[in-house]
Design an enzyme around this catalytic site. Structure first.
Site, PDB file in Angstrom:
ATOM      1  N   MET A 134     -12.177  -7.625   3.722  1.00 36.03           N
ATOM      2  CA  MET A 134     -12.884  -6.493   3.863  1.00 36.03           C
ATOM      3  C   MET A 134     -14.282  -6.636   3.669  1.00 36.03           C
ATOM      4  O   MET A 134     -14.638  -7.487   3.036  1.00 36.03           O
ATOM      5  CB  MET A 134     -12.027  -5.347   2.988  1.00 36.03           C
ATOM      6  N   HIS A 184     -17.084  -3.549  -1.760  1.00 40.66           N
ATOM      7  CA  HIS A 184     -15.677  -4.139  -1.880  1.00 40.66           C
ATOM      8  C   HIS A 184     -15.472  -5.010  -0.919  1.00 40.66           C
ATOM      9  O   HIS A 184     -15.451  -4.694   0.320  1.00 40.66           O
ATOM     10  CB  HIS A 184     -14.694  -2.645  -1.476  1.00 40.66           C
ATOM     11  N   TYR A 190       0.909  -1.132   0.064  1.00 37.91           N
ATOM     12  CA  TYR A 190       0.068   0.082   0.074  1.00 37.91           C
ATOM     13  C   TYR A 190       0.831   1.278  -0.168  1.00 37.91           C
ATOM     14  O   TYR A 190       1.394   1.338   0.934  1.00 37.91           O
ATOM     15  CB  TYR A 190      -0.902  -0.084   1.207  1.00 37.91           C
TER      16      TYR A 190
END
Length: 609
Positions: free
Chosen positions: A511, A436, A255
């Site tokens: 997630m 998501h 990330y």
């Protein structure tokens, strides 16, 4: 048997289910597309050719162009090279497809139900000797497709240009034929193929080969607008937020964050389009990108890079409001004609952080990337300012998904109390949603509760596809009112896992988030929750450590965890750049749900008496 060689069209293609009911046109969709429909005469053609019983048409004698035969609401490139283009449009009963394929041979197209080559609803066609042909078939196993008794995919047009074969065909949303697949609001995978040669007959289709076939996930009834339908102005300005020659580490998950300042526009503008600007050849490595906007941060901190969740600078900790988002499999997103994200005023951001999730599962070295997000904005100010609300399960290892489960539901909550911090008395209007999650999710639902009762969900996808995540329009605009609450449910299939799956950043963690686009803009920008597991231990971290040691292979242990989840407190939090105190935290037990939403019976084949 007719169609027996068509098995080659769909062999070895992996497809996702495709089933849902539709109720379009609807007031909201009509409002968005009214100007588009009027200007472009988007109506049912008056002189549609009635196909013969054999689904054959005489091909046009005049030279035809490579453009579509009419104006369509939607367009997608199905393959990597742009050799297979699909146009489509819907109304309340029918869907019309038009394929433009770079071939002078046959074209295959279909819809799958299970994610494999069967059961699937397939058609194939070609143009030869002045005639266009189309055949409606279905598959039931690893055998040749079977010609449908009822030919429900009806050929309307067929022609060849200098480069392409064009086929236009229509079917009902629900044909009431057991050999066909009902088209619904869920994610679906389309199957496509083509060959450079015409077949000698319906029973002798040559194999398309490995390079002339593929699959593509789409939401055919609930999808993004085309550029024409969005009312895109001519005077747009583009601005890129890009990673600059970043050497992607040879590790599975990275990330990376980059900070940007934005120019002072001097007056209000509206963002009308958001899209990914991915370096050629790098799509396999860019999993998703979020563009955060921040308040009260010096522009001198722009042009910095850092690892987003590894000792991030303290100044950026509160930059959690999302301005734009792109996810794997997504395309360009166009805002409705009367709505845009505001830029250029005192309350609009000038400091941004681009978060890029790089997914390098093969640990490849030497990849240098300059991908990012592109926004298009205009000085033609629209009627409404859009906002984005992120909600669901806070990304944290406290999200625990047991192994060996075909169906385990994680729930993330956005409480009445949190929403009330920003929702105005007149409410806001939700028009698009992006859901998501990662590899284990199979179903996804963003639910809404009002006065103790569930109302129609913002999104309900029974065939969630990890590789296809994009904002799509709701079938009709939905009101989110003060006093409402939101629940995001992710249904996970962990039957292939032998150990716990935790919430986290990597692709193999999980997630459960929902991004809502709405107008007018309000001050709540994030609203989510996480369980505390206080019935296991008063210290959440110690509770997690204890549960990690449980023998999750035992069904009784997994049932015990169900009890824990039903009795745990959830820590709720909400955030907004312009809220007093910015962050707010409080603890709640899971709400008791009594009155749940029941979908209306839209079965036109066997309606309720």
């Amino acid at each position: 048997m007719a169609c027996q060689s068509v098995a080659l069209i769909i062999l070895n293609l992996s497809l996702v289910n495709f089933s849902h009911s539709i109720d379009v046109p609807v007031p909201y969709w009509n409002n968005i597309l009214h100007r588009f429909r009027v200007q472009n005469s988007l109506v049912t053609p008056k002189n549609v050719v009635t196909p013969s019983p054999e689904n054959e048409l005489t091909s046009p004698r005049n030279k035809v162009t490579d453009g579509p035969t009419q104006t369509y609401e939607h367009r997608k490139q199905l393959d990597q090279d742009g050799d297979y283009i699909l146009f489509w449009r819907t109304n309340d009963t029918h869907i019309t497809f038009e394929t433009h394929v770079k071939t002078h041979g046959y074209v295959g197209f279909g819809i799958s139900r299970t994610g494999g080559m069967f059961p699937a609803d397939v058609v194939f066609g070609w143009v030869a000797d002045g005639k266009a042909f189309l055949k409606d078939c279905h598959t039931i196993g690893y055998v040749a497709p079977i010609v449908d008794t009822s030919q429900d995919w009806l050929l309307e047009y067929g022609a060849e240009t200098d480069e392409n074969t064009i086929l236009k065909f229509t079917r009902k949303i629900d044909t009431c034929d057991s050999d066909d697949i009902k088209i619904t609001d869920d994610t679906a995978k389309l199957i496509f193929s083509y060959h450079p040669d015409d077949p000698a007959s319906m029973t002798s289709l040559p194999w398309h080969g490995t390079s002339r076939r593929g699959t593509k996930s789409l939401m055919l009834l609930s999808t993004t607008l085309s550029q024409e339908a969005s009312g895109m102005p001519d005077n747009v300005i583009t601005h890129d937020f890009l990673n600059q020659h970043y050497l992607i580490p040879p590790v599975p998950t990275t990330y990376r964050c980059t900070t940007f300042d934005f120019p002072d526009l001097g007056k209000k503008h509206h963002v009308v389009k958001v899209e990914a600007n991915i370096q050629e050849g790098h799509r396999p490595y860019v999993h998703h990108m979020l563009l955060y906007h921040c308040a009260n941060i010096s522009l001198s901190l722009a042009n910095h890079t850092y690892m987003c969740y590894d000792n991030a600078p303290a100044e950026f900790v509160n930059c959690r409001a999302v301005f734009a988002a792109w996810e794997i499999g997504g395309g360009a997103f166009y805002y409705p004609p009367d709505v845009g994200m505001s830029l250029g005023t005192d309350k609009d951001p000038r400091f941004f952080i681009l978060e890029t999730h790089y997914n390098n599962q093969a640990n490849i070295s030497g990849i240098v990337d300059s991908s990012g997000i592109r926004i298009s904005y205009t000085p033609e100010v629209r009627k409404y300012d859009a906002g984005m609300l992120i909600t669901g399960f806070f990304v944290d290892p406290a999200q625990i998904i047991p192994p060996y489960e075909k169906s385990f539901i994680s729930k993330g909550y956005c409480s009445e109390q949190d929403l009330a911090r920003g929702v105005p008395e007149e409410g806001v209007n939700v028009f698009a949603v992006l859901q998501h999650s990662h590899l284990l999710a199979k179903q996804f639902r963003t639910r809404v509760f009002r006065n103790g009762s569930e109302i129609e969900p913002f999104a309900d996808d029974n065939y969630y596809d990890f590789n296809f995540q994009e904002f799509h329009y709701l079938k009709h605009e939905r009101k989110l009112k003060k006093g409402d609450s939101i629940e995001v449910d992710c249904d996970f299939d962990s039957s292939s896992r032998t150990s716990l799956t935790l919430g986290g950043l990597s692709t193999y963690e999980e997630m459960c988030l929902s991004f809502l686009l709405y107008y007018p803009r309000m001050d709540v920008e994030a609203c989510w929750s996480v369980p505390l597991y206080q019935t296991v231990h008063n210290d959440t971290h110690l509770a997690q450590e204890q549960m990690y040691k449980w023998d999750w292979s035992k069904p009784e242990v997994r049932r015990k965890f169900d009890v824990v989840m039903n009795e745990t407190l959830y820590r709720h939090s909400s955030f907004g750049n312009f809220l007093d105190g910015a962050w707010q935290f409080h603890d709640f037990y899971p709400p008791h749900r009594e009155s749940l939403y029941a979908s209306p019976n839209l079965d036109t084949c066997f309606p309720t008496p």
